[in-house]
Motif scaffolding. Sequence first.
Motif, PDB file in Angstrom:
ATOM      1  N   ALA A 195       3.786   1.792   8.061  1.00 55.35           N
ATOM      2  CA  ALA A 195       3.637   0.344   8.249  1.00 55.35           C
ATOM      3  C   ALA A 195       2.801  -0.274   7.133  1.00 55.35           C
ATOM      4  CB  ALA A 195       3.010   0.049   9.608  1.00 55.35           C
ATOM      5  N   VAL A 196       1.672   0.382   6.791  1.00 56.94           N
ATOM      6  CA  VAL A 196       0.804  -0.208   5.775  1.00 56.94           C
ATOM      7  C   VAL A 196       1.448  -0.122   4.392  1.00 56.94           C
ATOM      8  CG1 VAL A 196      -0.542   1.871   5.196  1.00 56.94           C
ATOM      9  CG2 VAL A 196      -1.607  -0.385   5.063  1.00 56.94           C
ATOM     10  N   GLU A 197       2.187   0.955   4.099  1.00 63.10           N
ATOM     11  CA  GLU A 197       2.875   1.057   2.808  1.00 63.10           C
ATOM     12  C   GLU A 197       3.985   0.012   2.706  1.00 63.10           C
ATOM     13  OE1 GLU A 197       2.293   2.910   0.163  1.00 63.10           O
ATOM     14  OE2 GLU A 197       0.557   3.915   1.027  1.00 63.10           O
ATOM     15  N   SER A 198       4.758  -0.133   3.785  1.00 61.96           N
ATOM     16  CA  SER A 198       5.828  -1.139   3.790  1.00 61.96           C
ATOM     17  C   SER A 198       5.233  -2.546   3.734  1.00 61.96           C
ATOM     18  CB  SER A 198       6.685  -0.969   5.048  1.00 61.96           C
ATOM     19  OG  SER A 198       7.271   0.316   5.101  1.00 61.96           O
ATOM     20  N   TYR A 199       4.116  -2.736   4.446  1.00 63.73           N
ATOM     21  CA  TYR A 199       3.416  -4.017   4.453  1.00 63.73           C
ATOM     22  C   TYR A 199       2.974  -4.399   3.046  1.00 63.73           C
ATOM     23  CZ  TYR A 199      -0.874  -6.840   5.056  1.00 63.73           C
ATOM     24  OH  TYR A 199      -1.860  -7.783   4.949  1.00 63.73           O
ATOM     25  N   GLN A 200       2.370  -3.438   2.327  1.00 62.41           N
ATOM     26  CA  GLN A 200       1.921  -3.704   0.963  1.00 62.41           C
ATOM     27  C   GLN A 200       3.091  -4.028   0.048  1.00 62.41           C
ATOM     28  OE1 GLN A 200      -0.523   0.044   0.676  1.00 62.41           O
ATOM     29  NE2 GLN A 200      -1.959  -1.313  -0.340  1.00 62.41           N
ATOM     30  N   GLN A 201       4.178  -3.297   0.203  1.00 64.38           N
ATOM     31  CA  GLN A 201       5.341  -3.538  -0.660  1.00 64.38           C
ATOM     32  C   GLN A 201       5.919  -4.930  -0.427  1.00 64.38           C
ATOM     33  OE1 GLN A 201       8.427  -0.564  -0.502  1.00 64.38           O
ATOM     34  NE2 GLN A 201       9.989  -1.985  -1.235  1.00 64.38           N
ATOM     35  N   MET A 202       6.034  -5.318   0.846  1.00 66.31           N
ATOM     36  CA  MET A 202       6.613  -6.628   1.154  1.00 66.31           C
ATOM     37  C   MET A 202       5.712  -7.756   0.664  1.00 66.31           C
ATOM     38  SD  MET A 202       8.151  -5.849   4.963  1.00 66.31           S
ATOM     39  CE  MET A 202       9.163  -7.325   5.069  1.00 66.31           C
ATOM     40  N   ILE A 203       4.386  -7.591   0.794  1.00 68.38           N
ATOM     41  CA  ILE A 203       3.456  -8.617   0.313  1.00 68.38           C
ATOM     42  C   ILE A 203       3.524  -8.725  -1.211  1.00 68.38           C
ATOM     43  CG2 ILE A 203       1.015  -9.197   0.052  1.00 68.38           C
ATOM     44  CD1 ILE A 203       2.046  -9.891   2.769  1.00 68.38           C
ATOM     45  N   ARG A 204       3.590  -7.578  -1.883  1.00 66.63           N
ATOM     46  CA  ARG A 204       3.652  -7.604  -3.352  1.00 66.63           C
ATOM     47  C   ARG A 204       4.928  -8.284  -3.856  1.00 66.63           C
ATOM     48  NH1 ARG A 204       1.718  -1.936  -3.064  1.00 66.63           N
ATOM     49  NH2 ARG A 204      -0.533  -1.954  -3.403  1.00 66.63           N
ATOM     50  N   GLN A 235       8.735  -4.612   9.260  1.00 66.18           N
ATOM     51  CA  GLN A 235       9.896  -5.470   9.037  1.00 66.18           C
ATOM     52  C   GLN A 235       9.919  -6.645  10.006  1.00 66.18           C
ATOM     53  OE1 GLN A 235      12.541  -4.834   6.548  1.00 66.18           O
ATOM     54  NE2 GLN A 235      12.687  -6.993   7.063  1.00 66.18           N
ATOM     55  N   SER A 236       9.634  -6.392  11.277  1.00 64.74           N
ATOM     56  CA  SER A 236       9.689  -7.466  12.272  1.00 64.74           C
ATOM     57  C   SER A 236       8.512  -8.421  12.152  1.00 64.74           C
ATOM     58  CB  SER A 236       9.726  -6.870  13.684  1.00 64.74           C
ATOM     59  OG  SER A 236       8.603  -6.042  13.913  1.00 64.74           O
ATOM     60  N   LEU A 237       7.391  -7.969  11.580  1.00 62.52           N
ATOM     61  CA  LEU A 237       6.221  -8.838  11.430  1.00 62.52           C
ATOM     62  C   LEU A 237       6.287  -9.689  10.166  1.00 62.52           C
ATOM     63  CD1 LEU A 237       3.355  -9.644  12.439  1.00 62.52           C
ATOM     64  CD2 LEU A 237       2.469  -7.779  11.036  1.00 62.52           C
ATOM     65  N   LEU A 238       6.776  -9.111   9.071  1.00 61.31           N
ATOM     66  CA  LEU A 238       6.692  -9.784   7.773  1.00 61.31           C
ATOM     67  C   LEU A 238       8.040 -10.197   7.206  1.00 61.31           C
ATOM     68  CD1 LEU A 238       4.022  -7.477   6.083  1.00 61.31           C
ATOM     69  CD2 LEU A 238       3.652  -9.690   7.184  1.00 61.31           C
ATOM     70  N   GLN A 278      -7.933  -9.377  -1.644  1.00 61.25           N
ATOM     71  CA  GLN A 278      -9.068  -8.884  -0.875  1.00 61.25           C
ATOM     72  C   GLN A 278      -8.674  -8.655   0.578  1.00 61.25           C
ATOM     73  OE1 GLN A 278     -11.865  -8.008  -2.020  1.00 61.25           O
ATOM     74  NE2 GLN A 278     -13.233  -7.812  -0.244  1.00 61.25           N
ATOM     75  N   THR A 279      -7.943  -9.611   1.139  1.00 59.70           N
ATOM     76  CA  THR A 279      -7.492  -9.465   2.527  1.00 59.70           C
ATOM     77  C   THR A 279      -6.568  -8.269   2.668  1.00 59.70           C
ATOM     78  OG1 THR A 279      -7.649 -11.859   2.855  1.00 59.70           O
ATOM     79  CG2 THR A 279      -6.304 -10.618   4.427  1.00 59.70           C
ATOM     80  N   LEU A 280      -5.721  -8.061   1.676  1.00 55.98           N
ATOM     81  CA  LEU A 280      -4.810  -6.921   1.697  1.00 55.98           C
ATOM     82  C   LEU A 280      -5.591  -5.605   1.696  1.00 55.98           C
ATOM     83  CD1 LEU A 280      -1.822  -6.082   1.577  1.00 55.98           C
ATOM     84  CD2 LEU A 280      -2.013  -6.063  -0.914  1.00 55.98           C
ATOM     85  N   SER A 281      -6.643  -5.547   0.881  1.00 56.12           N
ATOM     86  CA  SER A 281      -7.464  -4.334   0.818  1.00 56.12           C
ATOM     87  C   SER A 281      -8.170  -4.067   2.140  1.00 56.12           C
ATOM     88  CB  SER A 281      -8.490  -4.457  -0.317  1.00 56.12           C
ATOM     89  OG  SER A 281      -7.857  -4.625  -1.570  1.00 56.12           O
ATOM     90  N   VAL A 282      -8.720  -5.128   2.754  1.00 62.54           N
ATOM     91  CA  VAL A 282      -9.392  -4.968   4.057  1.00 62.54           C
ATOM     92  C   VAL A 282      -8.416  -4.468   5.112  1.00 62.54           C
ATOM     93  CG1 VAL A 282     -10.572  -6.195   5.922  1.00 62.54           C
ATOM     94  CG2 VAL A 282     -11.146  -6.702   3.549  1.00 62.54           C
TER      95      VAL A 282
END
Length: 465
Positions: free
Chosen positions: A301-310, A409-412, A325-329
């Motif tokens: 989830a966190v890896e997919s989350y980072q990829q989608m945000i980037r 995927q469903s969140l972002l 910063q928020t992404l790192s936290v």
Amino acid sequence: MKRSLSDHVPSVLVATLSAAFGVSLLEITSVLATVISADNVTGSSTTVGLLLSIVAIVFIVIAVYVGAIVTSNTFSTIIAGRTRTIALMRLIGSSAADQRRSVAREGFMVGVVGAILGAIVGTLVTMALVVISVSSGFIPMLGYSYLQPVLFLPIITVVLTTWLASWIGSRRVLQVSPMQATGVAIEMSREESGGRRGRNAVAIALFAVGIGFLVLGMLVGLVSPLGVLVGVVGGLLSFTGLVLGAHLVMPVALRLTGRMFGSSATARLAAENAVRYPERSSRTTIGLVIGVTLVTMFAVAVESYQQMIRVAQESQPEVYQGVDQTLSVTVIVFSVLMGFSALIAAVGMVNNLSMSILQRTRELGLLRALGFTARQVRSMILAESAQLTVAAVLVGLVLGIFYGWAGAQSLLGSIQGSPGFVLPVVPLALLGILVVAAAVLTLVASVAPSRRATRVAPVAALAVE
């Protein structure tokens, strides 16, 4: 029937970890909300606030559910090992109602002790994490609040689920005839487990409906982050179906992994033992399945989350300026959750596997009486434990990858600049860590109990209660 506290150390420990997991989840989410609200960029974003509220709800549900499953499974294992003792108490005059009330009281007290200890441990872990983060300059010094009314939710849930687990577990035990006190504890065979058509049908239906909700959640997530709530329902339903039907799923995985350990007498016997009693194998492995699923789910989830945000940040940099910063936290938060999940998996596996071995002293004594050496018995137990571990890790990896990807995927999926559907991102380092950790846990959970069991003389083992 009175039991000392030492008899319930495993279940108290798991209840403590479950409560600590839930309490820390909610406290860390609160800290994250405070940090985000104080940020000049993300604090004014209604989208970020909505996402955080949704994530908090998801975390609460996960904490409650994990606490229910893990504590129920552990107490059920303990109850299964006491079948003969309870039947003996009935044989000498104790009523079924008295025995069931006694077991329920034990479960309630275990839940109370575990919940209180867990609340303290979870709060201390969160406070330590905040102090370290503030001192290192990772997050600012703000007015963080730790004690909130919502924290009673995981605490009360652990108490209730532990009590409920003891009550449900005692129903099966008290169906044993008092005359069976002269025999050994009885586990359901493959035929008996497979013949429970009602339970099997419910398990399959829950799993199928849950997968449907997960897919629906991902589709809804393309237009609204509320899709993750639909996905959570799907995850709970599908995993509940898996737990109810574990006696159908795990033997298949065990047969596949059993072929990896050769064709020696001990390996063949270990493979047969692993699938002979599906309920026993399921109780032993389901805790590790839960832990591996959680660890993998959070990692993916966190890896997919980072990829989608980037990807979204590259598409619309002006919208996502200052979110690093928020992404790192957030990554740190998920790392803590993975740590708790790994600890629950480790303790649950060691407890259940150790208890399962020690409860089979009569069976091991019979093998010794038939000519097996102590070394052969230990080799058989190690091979059987390894098969259970490998099967649980494989099932957990498959579930965790799917759940983690579906959650991200469903969140972002609907955020500005979202790439739409993305492939799940699986950290390869995680696979290596899980394999090594599983191997170490197998040794810890099987070698010491098997040595204790095989030190008993065969005649004494066959007479053990």
